[in-house]
Design a protein around this motif. Structure first.
Motif, PDB file in Angstrom:
ATOM      1  N   UNK A 191      16.299 -26.351  57.593  1.00 33.64           N
ATOM      2  CA  UNK A 191      17.418 -25.901  58.421  1.00 33.64           C
ATOM      3  C   UNK A 191      17.900 -24.534  57.953  1.00 33.64           C
ATOM      4  N   UNK A 192      18.545 -23.821  58.864  1.00 36.27           N
ATOM      5  CA  UNK A 192      19.079 -22.504  58.553  1.00 36.27           C
ATOM      6  C   UNK A 192      20.565 -22.470  58.886  1.00 36.27           C
ATOM      7  N   UNK A 193      21.245 -21.504  58.326  1.00 36.18           N
ATOM      8  CA  UNK A 193      22.672 -21.303  58.589  1.00 36.18           C
ATOM      9  C   UNK A 193      22.841 -20.130  59.541  1.00 36.18           C
ATOM     10  N   UNK A 194      23.581 -20.343  60.604  1.00 39.26           N
ATOM     11  CA  UNK A 194      23.869 -19.241  61.508  1.00 39.26           C
ATOM     12  C   UNK A 194      24.919 -18.340  60.845  1.00 39.26           C
ATOM     13  N   UNK A 195      24.610 -17.075  60.707  1.00 37.88           N
ATOM     14  CA  UNK A 195      25.542 -16.141  60.097  1.00 37.88           C
ATOM     15  C   UNK A 195      26.055 -15.084  61.056  1.00 37.88           C
ATOM     16  N   UNK A 196      25.483 -15.062  62.271  1.00 35.68           N
ATOM     17  CA  UNK A 196      25.957 -14.112  63.281  1.00 35.68           C
ATOM     18  C   UNK A 196      25.543 -14.609  64.659  1.00 35.68           C
ATOM     19  N   UNK A 197      26.423 -14.430  65.626  1.00 32.42           N
ATOM     20  CA  UNK A 197      26.120 -14.732  67.027  1.00 32.42           C
ATOM     21  C   UNK A 197      27.030 -13.895  67.905  1.00 32.42           C
ATOM     22  N   UNK A 198      26.480 -13.402  69.010  1.00 28.79           N
ATOM     23  CA  UNK A 198      27.277 -12.733  70.025  1.00 28.79           C
ATOM     24  C   UNK A 198      26.720 -13.130  71.401  1.00 28.79           C
ATOM     25  N   UNK A 199      27.596 -13.390  72.334  1.00 31.34           N
ATOM     26  CA  UNK A 199      27.174 -13.685  73.699  1.00 31.34           C
ATOM     27  C   UNK A 199      27.132 -12.401  74.499  1.00 31.34           C
TER      28      UNK A 199
END
Length: 109
Positions: free
Chosen positions: A101-109
């Motif tokens: 598994x990985x950790x989400x460290x950034x997201x933008x819509x």
């Protein structure tokens, strides 16, 4: 909705077969993915490191239960039995896991 990412190795000699299999995923497997509240599922390949990165969006309320439902499905088990020998779990994966598994460290819509 929960975004999820995972990483897994793939044997270099298995890449062509893995691509062939995933160009025509069995309809029963695709149906079970949808039945388990998973949408927008993609697997990416990174060469020459021979890493697979999977991304999907989980739209359910109990990921553990939906994961168990998927794992109990006979057609999914058959699909995994064909694909797992082509894959190589990372050395650091938790016991009992296959994909890391990985950790989400950034997201933008």
């Amino acid at each position: 909705m929960q975004r999820m990412g995972s990483i897994l190795g793939i044997k270099p000699e298995a890449i062509a077969e893995y691509k062939r299999l995933h160009a025509a995923v069995w309809p029963e497997v695709l149906d079970k993915i949808a039945d388990c509240n998973i949408k927008n599922y993609s697997i990416f390949l990174r060469e020459p490191e021979n890493l697979l990165f999977a991304y999907f969006e989980y739209h359910g309320t109990d990921f553990a239960a939906d994961s168990a439902k998927m794992a109990a499905d006979p057609k999914t088990q058959e699909w995994w039995a064909i694909n797992m020998p082509l894959q190589v779990p990372l050395a650091t994966v938790k016991e009992g896991d296959w994909w890391a598994t990985t950790e989400e460290v950034f997201h933008v819509d």
